[in-house]
Design a protein around this motif. Structure first.
Motif, PDB file in Angstrom:
ATOM      1  N   PHE A  36       0.764  -1.351   0.035  1.00  0.00           N
ATOM      2  CA  PHE A  36      -0.036  -0.100  -0.014  1.00  0.00           C
ATOM      3  C   PHE A  36       0.985   1.419  -0.109  1.00  0.00           C
ATOM      4  O   PHE A  36       0.366   2.386  -0.303  1.00  0.00           O
ATOM      5  CB  PHE A  36      -0.723   0.035   1.354  1.00  0.00           C
ATOM      6  N   GLY A  37       2.129   1.143   0.403  1.00  0.00           N
ATOM      7  CA  GLY A  37       2.816   2.280   0.333  1.00  0.00           C
ATOM      8  C   GLY A  37       3.599   2.569   1.901  1.00  0.00           C
ATOM      9  O   GLY A  37       4.503   3.662   1.907  1.00  0.00           O
ATOM     10  N   PHE A  38       3.220   1.950   2.632  1.00  0.00           N
ATOM     11  CA  PHE A  38       4.030   2.155   4.054  1.00  0.00           C
ATOM     12  C   PHE A  38       5.434   1.834   4.045  1.00  0.00           C
ATOM     13  O   PHE A  38       5.866   0.757   3.166  1.00  0.00           O
ATOM     14  CB  PHE A  38       3.166   1.306   5.172  1.00  0.00           C
ATOM     15  N   ASN A  39       6.126   2.720   4.761  1.00  0.00           N
ATOM     16  CA  ASN A  39       7.700   2.400   4.897  1.00  0.00           C
ATOM     17  C   ASN A  39       8.351   2.641   3.745  1.00  0.00           C
ATOM     18  O   ASN A  39       9.550   2.363   3.542  1.00  0.00           O
ATOM     19  CB  ASN A  39       7.950   0.986   5.335  1.00  0.00           C
ATOM     20  N   ASP A  40       7.766   3.313   2.841  1.00  0.00           N
ATOM     21  CA  ASP A  40       8.318   4.041   1.672  1.00  0.00           C
ATOM     22  C   ASP A  40       8.931   5.429   1.860  1.00  0.00           C
ATOM     23  O   ASP A  40       8.149   6.361   2.124  1.00  0.00           O
ATOM     24  CB  ASP A  40       7.455   3.823   0.265  1.00  0.00           C
ATOM     25  N   GLY A  41      10.259   5.686   1.911  1.00  0.00           N
ATOM     26  CA  GLY A  41      10.755   6.934   2.235  1.00  0.00           C
ATOM     27  C   GLY A  41      11.012   7.613   0.945  1.00  0.00           C
ATOM     28  O   GLY A  41      11.827   8.957   1.159  1.00  0.00           O
ATOM     29  N   ASP A  42      10.733   7.135  -0.295  1.00  0.00           N
ATOM     30  CA  ASP A  42      11.023   8.032  -1.589  1.00  0.00           C
ATOM     31  C   ASP A  42       9.924   8.458  -2.126  1.00  0.00           C
ATOM     32  O   ASP A  42      10.050   8.974  -3.536  1.00  0.00           O
ATOM     33  CB  ASP A  42      11.718   6.756  -2.564  1.00  0.00           C
ATOM     34  N   VAL A  43       8.655   8.578  -1.603  1.00  0.00           N
ATOM     35  CA  VAL A  43       7.707   9.101  -2.324  1.00  0.00           C
ATOM     36  C   VAL A  43       7.946  10.763  -2.493  1.00  0.00           C
ATOM     37  O   VAL A  43       8.206  11.573  -1.728  1.00  0.00           O
ATOM     38  CB  VAL A  43       6.307   9.000  -1.806  1.00  0.00           C
ATOM     39  N   ARG A  44       7.663  11.253  -3.803  1.00  0.00           N
ATOM     40  CA  ARG A  44       7.697  12.561  -4.171  1.00  0.00           C
ATOM     41  C   ARG A  44       6.727  12.778  -5.069  1.00  0.00           C
ATOM     42  O   ARG A  44       6.010  12.180  -5.881  1.00  0.00           O
ATOM     43  CB  ARG A  44       9.159  13.011  -5.048  1.00  0.00           C
ATOM     44  N   VAL A  45       6.053  14.307  -4.800  1.00  0.00           N
ATOM     45  CA  VAL A  45       4.746  14.517  -5.502  1.00  0.00           C
ATOM     46  C   VAL A  45       4.837  15.871  -6.660  1.00  0.00           C
ATOM     47  O   VAL A  45       3.727  16.135  -6.980  1.00  0.00           O
ATOM     48  CB  VAL A  45       3.733  14.564  -4.625  1.00  0.00           C
ATOM     49  N   PRO A  46       5.878  16.649  -6.777  1.00  0.00           N
ATOM     50  CA  PRO A  46       7.305  16.456  -6.861  1.00  0.00           C
ATOM     51  C   PRO A  46       8.208  16.636  -5.429  1.00  0.00           C
ATOM     52  O   PRO A  46       9.206  16.000  -5.218  1.00  0.00           O
ATOM     53  CB  PRO A  46       8.096  17.028  -7.868  1.00  0.00           C
ATOM     54  N   PHE A  47       7.454  17.302  -4.414  1.00  0.00           N
ATOM     55  CA  PHE A  47       8.110  17.655  -3.221  1.00  0.00           C
ATOM     56  C   PHE A  47       7.890  16.472  -2.267  1.00  0.00           C
ATOM     57  O   PHE A  47       7.155  15.565  -2.484  1.00  0.00           O
ATOM     58  CB  PHE A  47       7.647  18.770  -2.518  1.00  0.00           C
ATOM     59  N   ARG A  48       8.750  16.246  -1.236  1.00  0.00           N
ATOM     60  CA  ARG A  48       8.867  14.892  -0.445  1.00  0.00           C
ATOM     61  C   ARG A  48       7.813  14.763   0.375  1.00  0.00           C
ATOM     62  O   ARG A  48       7.219  15.796   0.733  1.00  0.00           O
ATOM     63  CB  ARG A  48      10.345  15.178   0.563  1.00  0.00           C
ATOM     64  N   VAL A  49       7.250  13.527   0.402  1.00  0.00           N
ATOM     65  CA  VAL A  49       6.208  13.271   1.246  1.00  0.00           C
ATOM     66  C   VAL A  49       6.712  12.419   2.706  1.00  0.00           C
ATOM     67  O   VAL A  49       7.546  11.435   2.372  1.00  0.00           O
ATOM     68  CB  VAL A  49       5.148  12.378   0.746  1.00  0.00           C
ATOM     69  N   ALA A  50       6.198  12.759   3.770  1.00  0.00           N
ATOM     70  CA  ALA A  50       6.702  12.028   4.666  1.00  0.00           C
ATOM     71  C   ALA A  50       6.411  10.679   4.788  1.00  0.00           C
ATOM     72  O   ALA A  50       5.587  10.049   4.561  1.00  0.00           O
ATOM     73  CB  ALA A  50       6.144  12.673   6.292  1.00  0.00           C
ATOM     74  N   ARG A  51       7.591   9.839   5.250  1.00  0.00           N
ATOM     75  CA  ARG A  51       7.263   8.270   5.313  1.00  0.00           C
ATOM     76  C   ARG A  51       6.037   7.908   6.299  1.00  0.00           C
ATOM     77  O   ARG A  51       6.366   8.139   7.653  1.00  0.00           O
ATOM     78  CB  ARG A  51       8.623   7.539   5.518  1.00  0.00           C
ATOM     79  N   SER A  52       5.182   7.271   5.763  1.00  0.00           N
ATOM     80  CA  SER A  52       4.475   6.414   6.430  1.00  0.00           C
ATOM     81  C   SER A  52       4.783   4.748   7.066  1.00  0.00           C
ATOM     82  O   SER A  52       5.623   4.364   6.415  1.00  0.00           O
ATOM     83  CB  SER A  52       2.935   6.347   5.719  1.00  0.00           C
ATOM     84  N   THR A  53       4.628   4.857   8.266  1.00  0.00           N
ATOM     85  CA  THR A  53       5.380   3.427   8.831  1.00  0.00           C
ATOM     86  C   THR A  53       4.147   2.395   9.444  1.00  0.00           C
ATOM     87  O   THR A  53       3.158   3.047   9.956  1.00  0.00           O
ATOM     88  CB  THR A  53       6.084   4.028  10.066  1.00  0.00           C
ATOM     89  N   PHE A  54       4.909   1.280   9.281  1.00  0.00           N
ATOM     90  CA  PHE A  54       4.329   0.124   9.919  1.00  0.00           C
ATOM     91  C   PHE A  54       5.248  -0.823  10.519  1.00  0.00           C
ATOM     92  O   PHE A  54       6.186  -1.350   9.712  1.00  0.00           O
ATOM     93  CB  PHE A  54       3.480  -0.597   8.792  1.00  0.00           C
ATOM     94  N   ASP A  55       5.625  -0.753  12.121  1.00  0.00           N
ATOM     95  CA  ASP A  55       6.774  -1.554  12.508  1.00  0.00           C
ATOM     96  C   ASP A  55       6.689  -2.802  12.228  1.00  0.00           C
ATOM     97  O   ASP A  55       5.684  -3.684  12.237  1.00  0.00           O
ATOM     98  CB  ASP A  55       6.502  -1.255  13.954  1.00  0.00           C
ATOM     99  N   THR A  56       7.752  -3.238  11.631  1.00  0.00           N
ATOM    100  CA  THR A  56       8.226  -4.648  11.190  1.00  0.00           C
ATOM    101  C   THR A  56       8.769  -5.440  12.481  1.00  0.00           C
ATOM    102  O   THR A  56       9.141  -6.604  12.314  1.00  0.00           O
ATOM    103  CB  THR A  56       9.088  -4.704  10.151  1.00  0.00           C
ATOM    104  N   THR A  57       9.201  -5.041  13.543  1.00  0.00           N
ATOM    105  CA  THR A  57       9.571  -5.669  14.795  1.00  0.00           C
ATOM    106  C   THR A  57       8.799  -5.822  15.796  1.00  0.00           C
ATOM    107  O   THR A  57       9.348  -6.116  17.047  1.00  0.00           O
ATOM    108  CB  THR A  57      10.873  -5.019  15.222  1.00  0.00           C
ATOM    109  N   VAL A  58       7.337  -5.878  15.732  1.00  0.00           N
ATOM    110  CA  VAL A  58       6.705  -5.919  16.921  1.00  0.00           C
ATOM    111  C   VAL A  58       6.435  -7.251  17.307  1.00  0.00           C
ATOM    112  O   VAL A  58       6.631  -8.267  16.668  1.00  0.00           O
ATOM    113  CB  VAL A  58       5.084  -5.518  16.305  1.00  0.00           C
TER     114      VAL A  58
END
Length: 492
Positions: free
Chosen positions: A297-319
């Protein structure tokens, strides 16, 4: 006499050599140092000697330039500045540029080499091209509906076209007038100090630069993961979920905000937003499958640009299992931008496919000639098409008979999901009210808009705050605006 003339000539030659050596030193060896010297205003004076190109919404400029008659001659102006500030950002002689004014600065200022008639033309002629224009994807009706829907409440709205990824609305409240920062005098400095001291942070673009716990809106992702993994095969089968639900390995018992959640089916639990059912569902699905779906869906992707940067949405993988239960209902470390949650709704609406969001439709020269176009955007699969079909059913149930009835639009097919996200120490903060949705007109073959709304400080009693009551009406107004603007005036 001849000897004296020779000596004078030699001395003049030495002076000429010294002059050439010093000129070479200044222009070659020390060029960078002089260019970077704060006292050197030549570049700034040149930069502001001509009007800046414009940013356009629906073919209409929402920016302009004002001739001040000073050394830094042209200042930036804005039409409906607070409305479009989350799109344009600001262009200031004193404080630089942000958002589209920053990412498209070379084109807007006329320094982009692609604007030159021939390669290296400007280097030889010392000329400067007129600034180009940036045509955005924003729908002005949707933008205004979102802005007026939030009114004085802190929050954000993002709306996209599911089939293309075009961003139709990007609103953040409170906002500010970027024109106040355009110059380099006392007005700009006072505005800068006031805006930075404001605890509500009006220059923060909440739609793309801030992440929130998504609360129950994340159940869209959890349900999709469970369906894709085969953990759920029948939406109407009881889930064997206790109420309250003891978090695995702990003595903590998770409760619900609504009744009738014990052993509820996925359809019932989604319609009435049962935390216990979806916490258990996330645990049964497991970290690996939950993580894979969240990534899709796009979580944990830190490279999203629209063209300015979009903050990374997160889902913790170490839970662990208890943390996974909370993460699966949009709490614990799960965080998302409103734009990310709009893309979650868009994936459901478009059969499980996600297209990368974008804000710039095309760029043009001052005369209108095309410089670049958005083109086809990359696409990825967030879920199986059959899963998306069942998720559409679930989201429609929420609007037709569940917690999201305030988003219903007469004559249109609407799906949605409400959310109320806890936050703060001991969940002491005012809950965030969420709503994500999509809408399809009566004559449309596909959904035309997907929306995410978050309201930070809902003006209501804490117990009365809900995504359905606070955020859903805003989403409805945005969806109606898009459907009406694309289909012409009609009664929904």
């Amino acid at each position: 006499m001849t000897r004296h003339i020779r000596r004078a000539g030699l001395f003049c030659a030495l002076l000429l050599v010294a002059l050439l050596v010093n000129a070479a030193r200044v222009q070659v060896l020390r060029a960078d140092a002089y260019d970077d010297n704060p006292a050197n205003r030549r570049d700034a004076i040149t930069r502001y000697q001509q009007p800046r190109g414009d940013i356009l919404v629906a073919g209409r400029p929402v920016t302009g330039s004002r001739d001040t008659g000073e050394h830094l001659r042209y200042e930036r102006t804005y039409t409906d500045g607070p409305l479009y500030a989350p799109v344009t950002g600001f262009a200031s002689q004193e404080y630089g540029t942000t958002l589209l004014e920053h990412t498209e600065d070379e084109l807007l200022s006329g320094t982009d080499p692609v604007l030159a008639p021939l390669p290296l033309w400007n280097d030889f002629t010392r000329s400067r091209n007129a600034g180009g224009d940036v045509v955005t994807t924003i729908d002005p009706a949707a933008q205004r509906a979102a802005y007026e829907g939030l009114r004085s409440r802190k929050g954000a709205v993002a709306a996209v076209e599911p089939s293309t990824g075009r961003i139709l609305a990007l609103v953040s409240v409170p906002s500010y007038d970027p024109g106040l920062l355009s110059g380099n005098g006392r007005t700009a400095r006072d505005a800068w100090a006031r805006l930075n001291a404001d605890p509500d942070r009006p220059m923060l673009n909440r739609a793309v630069q801030r992440t929130y716990p998504p609360g129950s809106t994340f159940k869209v992702v959890t349900a999709a993961a469970a369906l894709d993994a085969g953990v759920v095969t029948d939406l109407d089968k009881p889930t064997d979920s206790p109420d309250p639900y003891p978090l695995p390995g702990t003595t903590t018992r998770l409760t619900n905000g609504s009744r009738g959640c014990e052993d509820a089916s996925v359809r019932e639990a989604f319609t009435w937003s049962c935390n216990t059912v979806f916490a258990k569902l996330g645990v049964d699905t497991g970290v690996a499958d939950m993580t894979a779906t969240a990534h899709a869906f796009g979580f944990n992707d830190g490279d999203v640009r629209v063209p300015f940067r979009v903050a990374r949405s997160t889902f913790d993988t170490t839970v662990d299992r208890a943390q996974l239960a909370l993460a699966s209902i949009g709490q614990y470390n799960t965080r998302a931008t409103p734009l990310q949650m709009a893309m979650v709704a868009a994936a459901v609406a478009s059969g499980g496919q996600v297209r990368e969001p974008y804000l710039v439709e095309r760029t043009t020269r001052a005369g209108g000639g095309a410089v670049s176009t958005a083109g086809s955007r990359p696409m990825r699969r967030a879920m199986h098409p059959s899963t998306a079909l069942r998720m559409r059913e679930l989201m429609r149930d929420v609007v037709e008979k569940g917690t999201g009835t305030n988003a219903a639009i007469r004559g249109a097919v609407v799906g949605g999901k409400t959310g109320t996200a806890q936050h703060g120490l001991g969940n002491s903060g005012t809950p965030y009210a969420w709503f994500v949705s999509w809408a399809q007109g009566r004559e449309d073959m596909e959904a035309k808009v997907a929306v995410a709304v978050v309201v930070e400080d809902a003006a209501a009693n804490r117990r009365e705050i809900s995504g359905g009551g606070t955020a859903a009406p805003i989403a409805r107004a945005v969806m109606e605006a898009v459907l009406n603007s694309q289909d012409g005036p009609s009664t929904w």
